[in-house]
Structure formats: structure tokens, C-alpha cells
Design a protein around this motif. Structure first.
Motif, PDB file in Angstrom:
ATOM      1  N   ASP A 276       0.803  -1.225   0.000  1.00  0.00           N
ATOM      2  CA  ASP A 276       0.000   0.000   0.000  1.00  0.00           C
ATOM      3  C   ASP A 276       0.834   1.273   0.000  1.00  0.00           C
ATOM      4  O   ASP A 276       0.283   2.364  -0.050  1.00  0.00           O
ATOM      5  CB  ASP A 276      -0.919   0.030   1.230  1.00  0.00           C
ATOM      6  CG  ASP A 276      -2.199  -0.735   0.989  1.00  0.00           C
ATOM      7  OD1 ASP A 276      -2.426  -1.141  -0.160  1.00  0.00           O
ATOM      8  OD2 ASP A 276      -2.956  -0.942   1.950  1.00  0.00           O
ATOM      9  N   ALA A 329       2.124   1.954  10.027  1.00  0.00           N
ATOM     10  CA  ALA A 329       0.933   2.716  10.402  1.00  0.00           C
ATOM     11  C   ALA A 329       1.242   3.684  11.540  1.00  0.00           C
ATOM     12  O   ALA A 329       0.735   4.813  11.570  1.00  0.00           O
ATOM     13  CB  ALA A 329      -0.187   1.753  10.810  1.00  0.00           C
ATOM     14  N   ARG A 448      -5.369   9.387  -0.470  1.00  0.00           N
ATOM     15  CA  ARG A 448      -5.065   8.422   0.580  1.00  0.00           C
ATOM     16  C   ARG A 448      -6.255   8.265   1.531  1.00  0.00           C
ATOM     17  O   ARG A 448      -6.589   7.167   1.961  1.00  0.00           O
ATOM     18  CB  ARG A 448      -3.812   8.856   1.343  1.00  0.00           C
ATOM     19  CG  ARG A 448      -3.546   8.089   2.620  1.00  0.00           C
ATOM     20  CD  ARG A 448      -3.407   6.598   2.401  1.00  0.00           C
ATOM     21  NE  ARG A 448      -2.121   6.241   1.830  1.00  0.00           N
ATOM     22  CZ  ARG A 448      -1.727   4.990   1.631  1.00  0.00           C
ATOM     23  NH1 ARG A 448      -2.527   3.988   1.949  1.00  0.00           N
ATOM     24  NH2 ARG A 448      -0.559   4.735   1.085  1.00  0.00           N
ATOM     25  N   TYR A 451      -8.919   6.178  -0.140  1.00  0.00           N
ATOM     26  CA  TYR A 451      -8.435   4.805  -0.289  1.00  0.00           C
ATOM     27  C   TYR A 451      -8.551   4.041   1.033  1.00  0.00           C
ATOM     28  O   TYR A 451      -9.002   2.887   1.059  1.00  0.00           O
ATOM     29  CB  TYR A 451      -6.986   4.836  -0.770  1.00  0.00           C
ATOM     30  CG  TYR A 451      -6.341   3.480  -0.925  1.00  0.00           C
ATOM     31  CD1 TYR A 451      -6.864   2.527  -1.791  1.00  0.00           C
ATOM     32  CD2 TYR A 451      -5.201   3.149  -0.203  1.00  0.00           C
ATOM     33  CE1 TYR A 451      -6.261   1.284  -1.936  1.00  0.00           C
ATOM     34  CE2 TYR A 451      -4.591   1.909  -0.349  1.00  0.00           C
ATOM     35  CZ  TYR A 451      -5.128   0.992  -1.217  1.00  0.00           C
ATOM     36  OH  TYR A 451      -4.534  -0.243  -1.356  1.00  0.00           O
ATOM     37  N   GLU A 452      -8.155   4.668   2.124  1.00  0.00           N
ATOM     38  CA  GLU A 452      -8.255   4.007   3.426  1.00  0.00           C
ATOM     39  C   GLU A 452      -9.708   3.747   3.799  1.00  0.00           C
ATOM     40  O   GLU A 452     -10.029   2.738   4.436  1.00  0.00           O
ATOM     41  CB  GLU A 452      -7.554   4.852   4.506  1.00  0.00           C
ATOM     42  CG  GLU A 452      -6.046   4.953   4.345  1.00  0.00           C
ATOM     43  CD  GLU A 452      -5.350   3.608   4.502  1.00  0.00           C
ATOM     44  OE1 GLU A 452      -5.897   2.722   5.186  1.00  0.00           O
ATOM     45  OE2 GLU A 452      -4.254   3.438   3.933  1.00  0.00           O
ATOM     46  N   ARG A 453     -10.616   4.649   3.410  1.00  0.00           N
ATOM     47  CA  ARG A 453     -12.040   4.414   3.667  1.00  0.00           C
ATOM     48  C   ARG A 453     -12.533   3.203   2.886  1.00  0.00           C
ATOM     49  O   ARG A 453     -13.293   2.370   3.414  1.00  0.00           O
ATOM     50  CB  ARG A 453     -12.852   5.648   3.254  1.00  0.00           C
ATOM     51  CG  ARG A 453     -12.745   6.838   4.199  1.00  0.00           C
ATOM     52  CD  ARG A 453     -13.532   7.990   3.638  1.00  0.00           C
ATOM     53  NE  ARG A 453     -13.381   9.206   4.426  1.00  0.00           N
ATOM     54  CZ  ARG A 453     -13.745  10.405   3.986  1.00  0.00           C
ATOM     55  NH1 ARG A 453     -14.268  10.539   2.770  1.00  0.00           N
ATOM     56  NH2 ARG A 453     -13.584  11.467   4.754  1.00  0.00           N
ATOM     57  N   LYS A 455     -10.736   0.657   1.839  1.00  0.00           N
ATOM     58  CA  LYS A 455     -10.168  -0.536   2.448  1.00  0.00           C
ATOM     59  C   LYS A 455     -10.933  -0.934   3.699  1.00  0.00           C
ATOM     60  O   LYS A 455     -11.226  -2.113   3.932  1.00  0.00           O
ATOM     61  CB  LYS A 455      -8.694  -0.288   2.799  1.00  0.00           C
ATOM     62  CG  LYS A 455      -7.737  -0.370   1.629  1.00  0.00           C
ATOM     63  CD  LYS A 455      -6.338   0.002   2.049  1.00  0.00           C
ATOM     64  CE  LYS A 455      -5.823  -0.840   3.175  1.00  0.00           C
ATOM     65  NZ  LYS A 455      -4.457  -0.441   3.608  1.00  0.00           N
ATOM     66  N   THR A 578      -6.135   9.722   9.648  1.00  0.00           N
ATOM     67  CA  THR A 578      -6.065   8.623   8.674  1.00  0.00           C
ATOM     68  C   THR A 578      -4.719   7.938   8.752  1.00  0.00           C
ATOM     69  O   THR A 578      -3.677   8.602   8.716  1.00  0.00           O
ATOM     70  CB  THR A 578      -6.286   9.164   7.247  1.00  0.00           C
ATOM     71  OG1 THR A 578      -7.562   9.790   7.169  1.00  0.00           O
ATOM     72  CG2 THR A 578      -6.216   8.026   6.221  1.00  0.00           C
ATOM     73  N   ASN A 580      -1.391   6.046   7.546  1.00  0.00           N
ATOM     74  CA  ASN A 580      -0.555   6.063   6.329  1.00  0.00           C
ATOM     75  C   ASN A 580      -0.760   7.327   5.503  1.00  0.00           C
ATOM     76  O   ASN A 580      -0.584   7.309   4.282  1.00  0.00           O
ATOM     77  CB  ASN A 580      -0.844   4.837   5.453  1.00  0.00           C
ATOM     78  CG  ASN A 580      -0.940   3.563   6.235  1.00  0.00           C
ATOM     79  OD1 ASN A 580      -0.164   3.319   7.145  1.00  0.00           O
ATOM     80  ND2 ASN A 580      -1.917   2.722   5.900  1.00  0.00           N
ATOM     81  N   SER A 581      -1.131   8.427   6.151  1.00  0.00           N
ATOM     82  CA  SER A 581      -1.449   9.636   5.385  1.00  0.00           C
ATOM     83  C   SER A 581      -0.207  10.368   4.893  1.00  0.00           C
ATOM     84  O   SER A 581      -0.316  11.396   4.229  1.00  0.00           O
ATOM     85  CB  SER A 581      -2.290  10.591   6.237  1.00  0.00           C
ATOM     86  OG  SER A 581      -1.572  10.997   7.394  1.00  0.00           O
ATOM     87  N   ASN A 585      -1.467   6.740  -2.565  1.00  0.00           N
ATOM     88  CA  ASN A 585      -1.475   5.319  -2.932  1.00  0.00           C
ATOM     89  C   ASN A 585      -0.344   4.944  -3.876  1.00  0.00           C
ATOM     90  O   ASN A 585      -0.034   3.759  -4.031  1.00  0.00           O
ATOM     91  CB  ASN A 585      -2.808   4.966  -3.610  1.00  0.00           C
ATOM     92  CG  ASN A 585      -3.989   5.578  -2.889  1.00  0.00           C
ATOM     93  OD1 ASN A 585      -3.920   5.821  -1.697  1.00  0.00           O
ATOM     94  ND2 ASN A 585      -5.057   5.835  -3.602  1.00  0.00           N
TER      95      ASN A 585
END
Length: 606
Positions: A276, A329, A448, A451-453, A455, A578, A580-581, A585
Motif C-alpha cells: 500500500d 501505520a 489516501r 483509499y483508506e475508507r 479498504k 487517517t 498512512n497519510s 497510494n
């Protein structure tokens, strides 16, 4: 031709073909012997890429005269207490290295044990052993190997240049030095300036010091501590933040019970953990140390002991992925630019005018006007209206967040990403923190977040499936079919439902909705190849995540969109919440940070 027993020298040379592949192999075996002997310092010297001479000196336990005479015999070792090959706690255990080296080169060993009144020496030339003779040495062992492969000249033709062989030796010593930071190493030779790695303190700080000395200051500044433990298996070490990458996987160093190894399972786990964070053509830099009961790992599966086999490979892989993901993370907002150096260099002017003397008087400048210039007094206001100056007109501000009208709330200044101040080029948000400023790429940051949402939604509600009206029948060889069916439950969790359709065939009944119309046969073959090599179903997971990343890219705030102050602040707060902000991606940084002290350096204030 009748069966006959081969002479001992021929047997030794055959064994040397497995153990002594090149000069670096000799260095590896001899340094491992020094480590097993309890050395606190190991000195390595090479000449001609190790072809002409290799000398290794240590301050370990040494050997008695009787042990020395036996050490050059085949399969003679002091490292196995009994005949249980599952209780291996040393780097060496076969007893093949010294007789193999002595069969293809000139070998000289001088050693002294603390119980002996003096040292003893012995030499082996092309497999012919001399008598044990008295010698002079304070403590430990000195091993010299000269004229490597003189007894098997054909092997010399397969060696590389001296520089290449010397570099291979350097890489071997680097890996062993990383595995044992408590031991001091010195590497010298005709091909290089001497390099010394001093013994480091025990624990993680000392380990990071040694890794930084070997991998460079960049790794030390980007290193993230990782650790995971379960059922007696411990995975720990350091992983570089996604900002530091390589073009290949050579920067991934893996150690099992102190033994440097190259294991596909571990490499695959590292790749999965960083999926990721990095573009597909970039590779992370990591140093991972796996510690477990010696009965749970088989080190006797490769002639050079560079590969191992785990009894519970799935547990080891899961721990590596968990340790890396948890560490990444935790440090998710660390990016390439906010480490300081690159940003400061980019801002620094290319030309710096020479300093003026301290007593400079501006009135003595040739440009100082001789008298009042009334003719120009009224022209200043319209100066930028002239055609030649229109290029400097940058238009109205793109966001009305003027400092005197909208002072930043004190609590926002204390947040990690601060309070939004303005937006420039309709793409970058500039925010102020208590001790600096932050520039945010609004599209990369929101990409990002979206994308996290996605996932999280996939993890909570599962992958939506589409049922095929007519199942797709894919013919494969029986071994591949069995391999895929054994992972059917895992594949189903990603939305791919398969079942057996007779010998050598699989019926695909459901596929992930995210992927739309797919070539089931190509997907299954790709999955089978990947499972065979890495033992995982990464291609399907990666394709799903790639679709999610594409959806996030198209569904996020675009560059060129003007944002209101409250929208900018809301985006900053979402970034802080969030994981990994720090990267989008595609592995690009989402923001850069300049500390006030760095800004003052740019303007010469400190």
C-alpha cells in the motif's frame, strides 16, 4: 564402468564445489567459525579479490593441538553436542569448510587455546596435511588462504574480476556484521580502504547504530522500529519509511537465529506489507531478525546454509506482515520531504552573493540617486500596469484566509498539520504550525483518505461478488488445481469462488464485482504461479487494491479545485486521523514540512 570408492582428495574437491563457490564463500565460512568461537573482534584482509590471499584473525577461544589436527578432517566439528540436527545453535555445524578449502587452496591455521602454553600451526596444500607445529600467537585463531583454486585451475575461469569478487566479500562481511553488532569487524585489502565497524551496545540502539554504519545515515534517519511476537516466534528489527526505497530487493536483509538468509517466504511477506505504500517498481529497505526455537527451523537445507525452512511458515509470514504494517501505520505521516534535508536543499538559492564588508554604506553605492527624482514620484502606482510588468501580476488570492482577518485558532496551531492559511495554484494548501509551516498536496492527501475508507469498507462488509450466469471452466494441470483448491477459502474472502470440475479443471462461479469482466483463466494462472513461488494470493488482493486505489484517485479532490478555509482545515484534520497519510497510494509524499529553524537557516538568521 564398475562402481568404485573415490579417493579422499577427490571427495574433498567435490565437496568444495558446493561449499567454496567463490572467494566470498571462503570468507563466509571462516568468519562464521570465528563468530562461533566466541570472538569479540574479527579482522579480514583480502588480496586480488580473495584469489591470491585471504587472512582472517579473531580473538576467540582458539583450539588445542589435538583439536587443530582433527579440525581439517572431513565432518569433524565441535558444534554438535549430539547427533540431533534440529538443535543447531551455531552458524556452522557440518565440519566441511576447512577440509574443503584445504583441498582447493593453500590453507594455514595458527591457533592458541587458553589451556595451551603456546600456539600451534598446521597447513594444508591441495588436500595434503602437514604436522602440527609450535607457533607464536597471543590468543584466538589466524587462518590464511592463498592461491585459491590452484588445485582446480578450471574453477578460476569462472571467477569475476578482482573488483567484483572483492565486492562480493564486502557484502558477505556486511551481512554478518549486521547480524552481530556486539562484535567488532575490520575489512581491509588491496582493493579497498580499511573499514572498521566498532562493537555496538546491546539492544535496539546498538543494533540501529550498526545498521546505520553499514546501510548509511539515510537508513538511520528513516528507520522505524518493528516488533511482533507469538507462540515463541519473535520478529523484530528496523524498516525504512516508504520515503527510502531501492530499485531492487537487495536492500532487504533477513536473519534467522542470527544467520543471514535469503528466503522467498520472508521476501514475499515484506513485499505484501509494503504493497500500500510503494510503487510496483520500488522496493523497501529493511533489516529483520527472526528468533525462534531451533527445532522450529531447518538450517540444513542448502549447501551454503543461505536458505532455511520453517515448520510453521504461515505464522512467521503473518508476524512479519503484522510487525511491518503496525510500524508503518504508527509512523504513517513520515515522508521523504519532511525529513528536512531534501526540502532545505530545494529551497536554497543556487547563487549566494558575496558578503559585503561590515562597514558598508548604502549611500556610497553607484546606484544611489544624486538628487530627488520628482518625475518618477507619480509613476510608482502604475508601474505594474505597463506591458513589460504584466507577467508579475499573479491575480487575486486563491483563498481568502488573510492573517489579519482570520487569525488561526490557538488549538489548531498545536495540531500536527497546523491551521490552513492559504491555497496556492489551486493545488497546494499552506498551513502554519506552532514551529513551522506545512505544504499539502490536496489531491494526494485526499486520495489516501478515500483509499483508506474503501479498504475499511471492504474489510468490514467484505468484497461484493458477482455470480456468473454460466460458470467459467478453466483447465489447468492437476497439481495447480489442487494448489488453488487448497486456498479456495482464502480466495473466497476476496470474492473469487472456485470449485473442482473434475480432474485438471476448475469452475469459477463468482468473481469480485470491483474487477468487472475479467479473464478468469489468466487470473487463476497468475494466482497459481504466485502461490507456488511466494505461498500467497497476492495478485488477487493487489488487483482489488489497485481498483480501490483507482477509485480513490478518481473520487478525491482534484488539483485545480479552489477550497474554502473550512474545507482546507477539514482535510488537514482528516489527514491526522487517517493511517498512512504521509504517502498517497502511489508512494508519493502528501505533504512537506519546514521547521521555523530551517526557514531561519535559509535566510541566514541562524
Amino acid at each position: 564402468m564398475p562402481v568404485r570408492q573415490l579417493p579422499e582428495q577427490v571427495v574433498n574437491r567435490i565437496a568444495a564445489g558446493e561449499v567454496v563457490e567463490r572467494p566470498a564463500s571462503v570468507v563466509k565460512e571462516l568468519v562464521e567459525n570465528a563468530i562461533d568461537a566466541g570472538a569479540s573482534r574479527v579482522d579480514i584482509f583480502t588480496d586480488g579479490g580473495g584469489r591470491r590471499r585471504i587472512a582472517i584473525t579473531d580473538d576467540g577461544a582458539g583450539m588445542t593441538a589435538a583439536d587443530l589436527a582433527l579440525a581439517v578432517e572431513r565432518h569433524a566439528t565441535s558444534k554438535l553436542d549430539d547427533e540431533d540436527l534440529l538443535q543447531i545453535r551455531t552458524l556452522g555445524f557440518r565440519g566441511e569448510a576447512l577440509p574443503s578449502i584445504g583441498s582447493v587452496a593453500r590453507l594455514s591455521i595458527t591457533t592458541r587455546h587458553k589451556s595451551e602454553p603456546h600456539a600451534w600451526a598446521l597447513s594444508v596444500d591441495g588436500g595434503v596435511k602437514s604436522k602440527v607445529m609450535p607457533a607464536a600467537l597471543n590468543q584466538g585463531t589466524r587462518v590464511e588462504v592463498s592461491d585459491l583454486f590452484h588445485a582446480t585451475p578450471a574453477r578460476l575461469k569462472f571467477l569475476k574480476t578482482d573488483r567484483t569478487e572483492a565486492e562480493a566479500i564486502r557484502e558477505v562481511v556486511r551481512r554478518l556484521a549486521m547480524a552481530r553488532p556486539d562484535i567488532a569487524f575490520t575489512l581491509a585489502g588491496e582493493e579497498r580502504a580499511p573499514v572498521t565497524w566498532a562493537a555496538a551496545l546491546p539492544g535496539a540502539p546498538g543494533q540501529l547504530t550498526r545498521l546505520g554504519d553499514i546501510l548509511g545515515a539515510d537508513f538511520r534517519s528513516h528507520a522505524i522500529v518493528v516488533r511482533s511476537e507469538r507462540d515463541g516466534v519473535v520478529v523484530e528489527g528496523f524498516a525504512a519509511a516508504p520515503a527510502l526505497t531501492r530499485a531492487n530487493a537487495l536492500g532487504q536483509y533477513l536473519f534467522v537465529n542470527g544467520r543471514p538468509v535469503r528466503d522467498k517466504l520472508i521476501l514475499g511477506a515484506v513485499r505484501a506489507a509494503y504493497a500500500d505504500y510503494l510503487p510496483r517498481d520500488r522496493h523497501p529497505v529493511v533489516a529483520l531478525f527472526v528468533t525462534l526455537d531451533s527445532r522450529e527451523v531447518d538450517a540444513n537445507v542448502h549447501p551454503a546454509k543461505t536458505e532455511v525452512r520453517f515448520r510453521n511458515a504461515g505464522l512467521v509470514r503473518a508476524l512479519i506482515v503484522h510487525a511491518l504494517k503496525e510500524g508503518l501505520a504508527r509512523e504513517g505521516r513520515r515522508t521523504a520531504a519532511n525529513e528536512g534535508g531534501a526540502t532545505i536543499t530545494a529551497f536554497r538559492p543556487a547563487f549566494t552573493p558575496p558578503p559585503r564588508p561590515g562597514n558598508w554604506d548604502w549611500r556610497s553605492s553607484p546606484s544611489f540617486p544624486a538628487g530627488p527624482m520628482a518625475a518618477l514620484a507619480g509613476a510608482a502606482a502604475n508601474a505594474f500596469a505597463e506591458a513589460g510588468q504584466r507577467a508579475f501580476d499573479v491575480g487575486a488570492p486563491t483563498a481568502d484566509v488573510r492573517l489579519h482577518e482570520q487569525p488561526a485558532p490557538v488549538d489548531l496551531l498545536d495540531r500536527p498539520l497546523g491551521a490552513a492559511r492559504t491555497q496556492i495554484h489551486d493545488t497546494y494548501i499552506v498551513s502554519q504550525t506552532r514551529d513551522g509551516l506545512v505544504i499539502v498536496d490536496q489531491h494526494a492527501a485526499h486520495e489516501r483518505i478515500v483509499y483508506e475508507r474503501l479498504k475499511a469498507s471492504l474489510a468490514a462488509h467484505g468484497v461484493q461478488r458477482q455470480i456468473l450466469l454460466i460458470p467459467d471452466i478453466v483447465e489447468l494441470d492437476e497439481a495447480t488445481v489442487e494448489q488453488l483448491l487448497s486456498r479456495a477459502e482464502e480466495l473466497a474472502s476476496f470474492g473469487l469462488a472456485i470449485e473442482s470440475f473434475g480432474p485438471g479443471a476448475i469452475a469459477v462461479r463468482e468473481t469480485p464485482s470491483l474487477l468487472g469482466k475479467i479473464d478468469a483463466a489468466a487470473l487463476l494462472r497468475d494466482l497459481a504461479e504466485h502461490m507456488e513461488e511466494w505461498g500467497e494470493a497476492l495478485p488477487l488482493e493487489r488487483r482489488l487494491m489497485h481498483v480501490a486505489a483507482t477509485m480513490a484517485c478518481h473520487g478525491s479532490v482534484r488539483a485545480g479545485r479552489r477550497l474554502k478555509p473550512e474545507e482546507m482545515n477539514a482535510l488537514l484534520r482528516e489527514m491526522e486521523d487517517t493511517p498512512n497519510s504521509g504517502q498517497c497510494n502511489h508512494g508519493r509524499p502528501t505533504y512537506v514540512e519546514l521547521k521555523l529553524s530551517d526557514i531561519e537557516k535559509l535566510f541566514g538568521r541562524r
